[in-house]
Design a protein around this motif. Sequence first.
Motif, PDB file in Angstrom:
ATOM      1  N   THR A 237     -60.220  20.900   3.770  1.00  0.00           N
ATOM      2  CA  THR A 237     -61.164  21.824   3.515  1.00  0.00           C
ATOM      3  C   THR A 237     -61.071  22.407   1.832  1.00  0.00           C
ATOM      4  O   THR A 237     -59.869  22.712   1.552  1.00  0.00           O
ATOM      5  N   TYR A 238     -62.162  22.612   1.461  1.00  0.00           N
ATOM      6  CA  TYR A 238     -61.957  22.857  -0.010  1.00  0.00           C
ATOM      7  C   TYR A 238     -61.759  24.470  -0.337  1.00  0.00           C
ATOM      8  O   TYR A 238     -60.845  24.557  -1.142  1.00  0.00           O
ATOM      9  N   GLU A 239     -62.244  25.225   0.663  1.00  0.00           N
ATOM     10  CA  GLU A 239     -61.835  26.516   0.348  1.00  0.00           C
ATOM     11  C   GLU A 239     -62.370  27.301   1.743  1.00  0.00           C
ATOM     12  O   GLU A 239     -63.041  26.946   2.394  1.00  0.00           O
ATOM     13  N   SER A 240     -61.646  28.521   1.769  1.00  0.00           N
ATOM     14  CA  SER A 240     -61.915  29.369   2.962  1.00  0.00           C
ATOM     15  C   SER A 240     -61.552  30.679   2.362  1.00  0.00           C
ATOM     16  O   SER A 240     -60.926  31.001   1.102  1.00  0.00           O
ATOM     17  N   ASP A 241     -61.934  31.755   3.332  1.00  0.00           N
ATOM     18  CA  ASP A 241     -61.651  33.148   2.469  1.00  0.00           C
ATOM     19  C   ASP A 241     -60.175  33.464   2.348  1.00  0.00           C
ATOM     20  O   ASP A 241     -59.940  34.157   1.300  1.00  0.00           O
ATOM     21  N   ILE A 242     -59.415  33.047   2.991  1.00  0.00           N
ATOM     22  CA  ILE A 242     -58.024  33.138   2.924  1.00  0.00           C
ATOM     23  C   ILE A 242     -57.395  31.754   3.020  1.00  0.00           C
ATOM     24  O   ILE A 242     -57.589  30.809   3.719  1.00  0.00           O
ATOM     25  N   MET A 243     -56.505  31.703   1.839  1.00  0.00           N
ATOM     26  CA  MET A 243     -55.791  30.213   1.975  1.00  0.00           C
ATOM     27  C   MET A 243     -54.398  30.592   1.665  1.00  0.00           C
ATOM     28  O   MET A 243     -53.943  31.612   1.360  1.00  0.00           O
TER      29      MET A 243
ATOM     30  N   PHE B  12     -50.547  29.211  -0.451  1.00  0.00           N
ATOM     31  CA  PHE B  12     -49.951  28.335  -1.450  1.00  0.00           C
ATOM     32  C   PHE B  12     -48.611  28.134  -0.850  1.00  0.00           C
ATOM     33  O   PHE B  12     -47.710  29.171  -0.721  1.00  0.00           O
ATOM     34  N   ASP B  13     -48.216  26.802  -0.859  1.00  0.00           N
ATOM     35  CA  ASP B  13     -46.771  26.519  -0.418  1.00  0.00           C
ATOM     36  C   ASP B  13     -46.085  26.179  -1.720  1.00  0.00           C
ATOM     37  O   ASP B  13     -46.118  25.210  -2.376  1.00  0.00           O
ATOM     38  N   VAL B  14     -45.351  27.114  -1.991  1.00  0.00           N
ATOM     39  CA  VAL B  14     -44.417  26.806  -3.079  1.00  0.00           C
ATOM     40  C   VAL B  14     -43.716  25.515  -3.023  1.00  0.00           C
ATOM     41  O   VAL B  14     -43.368  24.847  -4.313  1.00  0.00           O
ATOM     42  N   GLU B  15     -42.867  25.604  -2.002  1.00  0.00           N
ATOM     43  CA  GLU B  15     -41.998  24.354  -1.953  1.00  0.00           C
ATOM     44  C   GLU B  15     -42.476  23.018  -2.035  1.00  0.00           C
ATOM     45  O   GLU B  15     -42.132  21.965  -2.688  1.00  0.00           O
ATOM     46  N   GLU B  16     -43.782  23.032  -1.377  1.00  0.00           N
ATOM     47  CA  GLU B  16     -44.594  21.637  -1.228  1.00  0.00           C
ATOM     48  C   GLU B  16     -45.621  21.396  -2.470  1.00  0.00           C
ATOM     49  O   GLU B  16     -45.877  20.279  -2.854  1.00  0.00           O
ATOM     50  N   GLY B  17     -45.928  22.727  -3.061  1.00  0.00           N
ATOM     51  CA  GLY B  17     -46.673  22.533  -4.414  1.00  0.00           C
ATOM     52  C   GLY B  17     -48.114  22.192  -3.753  1.00  0.00           C
ATOM     53  O   GLY B  17     -48.807  21.233  -4.561  1.00  0.00           O
ATOM     54  N   CYS B  18     -48.681  22.653  -2.744  1.00  0.00           N
ATOM     55  CA  CYS B  18     -50.049  22.541  -2.278  1.00  0.00           C
ATOM     56  C   CYS B  18     -50.665  23.645  -1.508  1.00  0.00           C
ATOM     57  O   CYS B  18     -50.022  24.844  -1.472  1.00  0.00           O
ATOM     58  N   ILE B  19     -51.994  23.550  -1.125  1.00  0.00           N
ATOM     59  CA  ILE B  19     -52.464  24.869  -0.513  1.00  0.00           C
ATOM     60  C   ILE B  19     -53.119  24.454   0.769  1.00  0.00           C
ATOM     61  O   ILE B  19     -53.114  23.141   1.175  1.00  0.00           O
ATOM     62  N   TYR B  20     -53.009  25.414   1.566  1.00  0.00           N
ATOM     63  CA  TYR B  20     -53.712  25.261   3.297  1.00  0.00           C
ATOM     64  C   TYR B  20     -54.866  26.161   2.987  1.00  0.00           C
ATOM     65  O   TYR B  20     -54.905  27.322   2.631  1.00  0.00           O
ATOM     66  N   CYS B  21     -55.964  25.743   3.946  1.00  0.00           N
ATOM     67  CA  CYS B  21     -56.907  26.678   4.372  1.00  0.00           C
ATOM     68  C   CYS B  21     -56.358  27.842   5.510  1.00  0.00           C
ATOM     69  O   CYS B  21     -55.038  27.748   6.259  1.00  0.00           O
ATOM     70  N   GLU B  22     -57.208  28.532   5.912  1.00  0.00           N
ATOM     71  CA  GLU B  22     -56.853  29.942   6.795  1.00  0.00           C
ATOM     72  C   GLU B  22     -56.198  29.181   8.244  1.00  0.00           C
ATOM     73  O   GLU B  22     -55.750  29.958   9.010  1.00  0.00           O
ATOM     74  N   ASN B  23     -57.063  28.012   8.518  1.00  0.00           N
ATOM     75  CA  ASN B  23     -56.723  27.355   9.982  1.00  0.00           C
ATOM     76  C   ASN B  23     -55.540  26.604   9.941  1.00  0.00           C
ATOM     77  O   ASN B  23     -55.153  26.107  11.181  1.00  0.00           O
ATOM     78  N   CYS B  24     -54.876  26.214   8.834  1.00  0.00           N
ATOM     79  CA  CYS B  24     -53.765  25.453   8.623  1.00  0.00           C
ATOM     80  C   CYS B  24     -52.506  25.831   7.835  1.00  0.00           C
ATOM     81  O   CYS B  24     -51.820  25.025   7.655  1.00  0.00           O
TER      82      CYS B  24
END
Length: 246
Positions: free
Chosen positions: A158-164, A166-178
């Motif tokens: 998912t490209y974007e959701s209202d809330i996302m 940021f995983d500092v350890e893995e260096g990636c982002i997740y959407c609000e459902n993941c």
Amino acid sequence: MQITTKGLIIKEQTIGESDRLVTLLTADFGLVRAFVRRAKNFKNQNASSTSLFVYGDFTLYKGKDAYVIDNASPIEIFFDLRKDIETLTLAQYFAQLTYFLAAEENPAPETLRLVLNALHLLCKGNKNHKLIKAVVEMRMLCLGGYMPNLLACYRCKTYESDIMFFDVEEGCIYCENCFRNNAIEAPLSVITALRFICFSDISKVFSFNLSDGNMNLLSDICEKYLLSRVDSKITSLDFYKSLLTG
């Protein structure tokens, strides 16, 4: 061998009774370490031109063990960095980061431009220090090979959701459902700011703004991500933070 280059002095160290060893950040050659012979001699025309944060034209020749500065002509001395201790310490932090993340004999035009622009903004004094700091941290990490994966949610794409998140350890982002429990919750505006820092043209990278709360969050994310990637102790950051809390 003799070279001529433009560079910014990011580190200086007294060697022996009169010499100085400086580290230059250059566009053509990355980090270059060079000696300034008899730097403490007031008659040495290169002494004032080879101080910390001087940006100038340098002519260097290769000695037996290192480069030696044969001639130095300042272009900008960034005098206003010394107007207050907080500004000076933040500039020193940027210099220390550059020393850790840039490489010798590897062209670094974007890194040089990033740091020069940051120092100009610090001297002007009309830009939020947290914004400048966050941009320098994250963009320098990208230039050093540590760009986080911000294109989409790492799990569902998912490209974007209202809330996302940021995983500092893995260096990636997740959407609000993941989201993961150890990831930092952030509104979409903060993720958009992170994307802007990483992907925009270097000439525009400081040209955005956030609310105070979101700026604090962006600053926290960038600093934590940097500390997760840099092994060395960053003494200038510790001192800078002590100034803010003291």
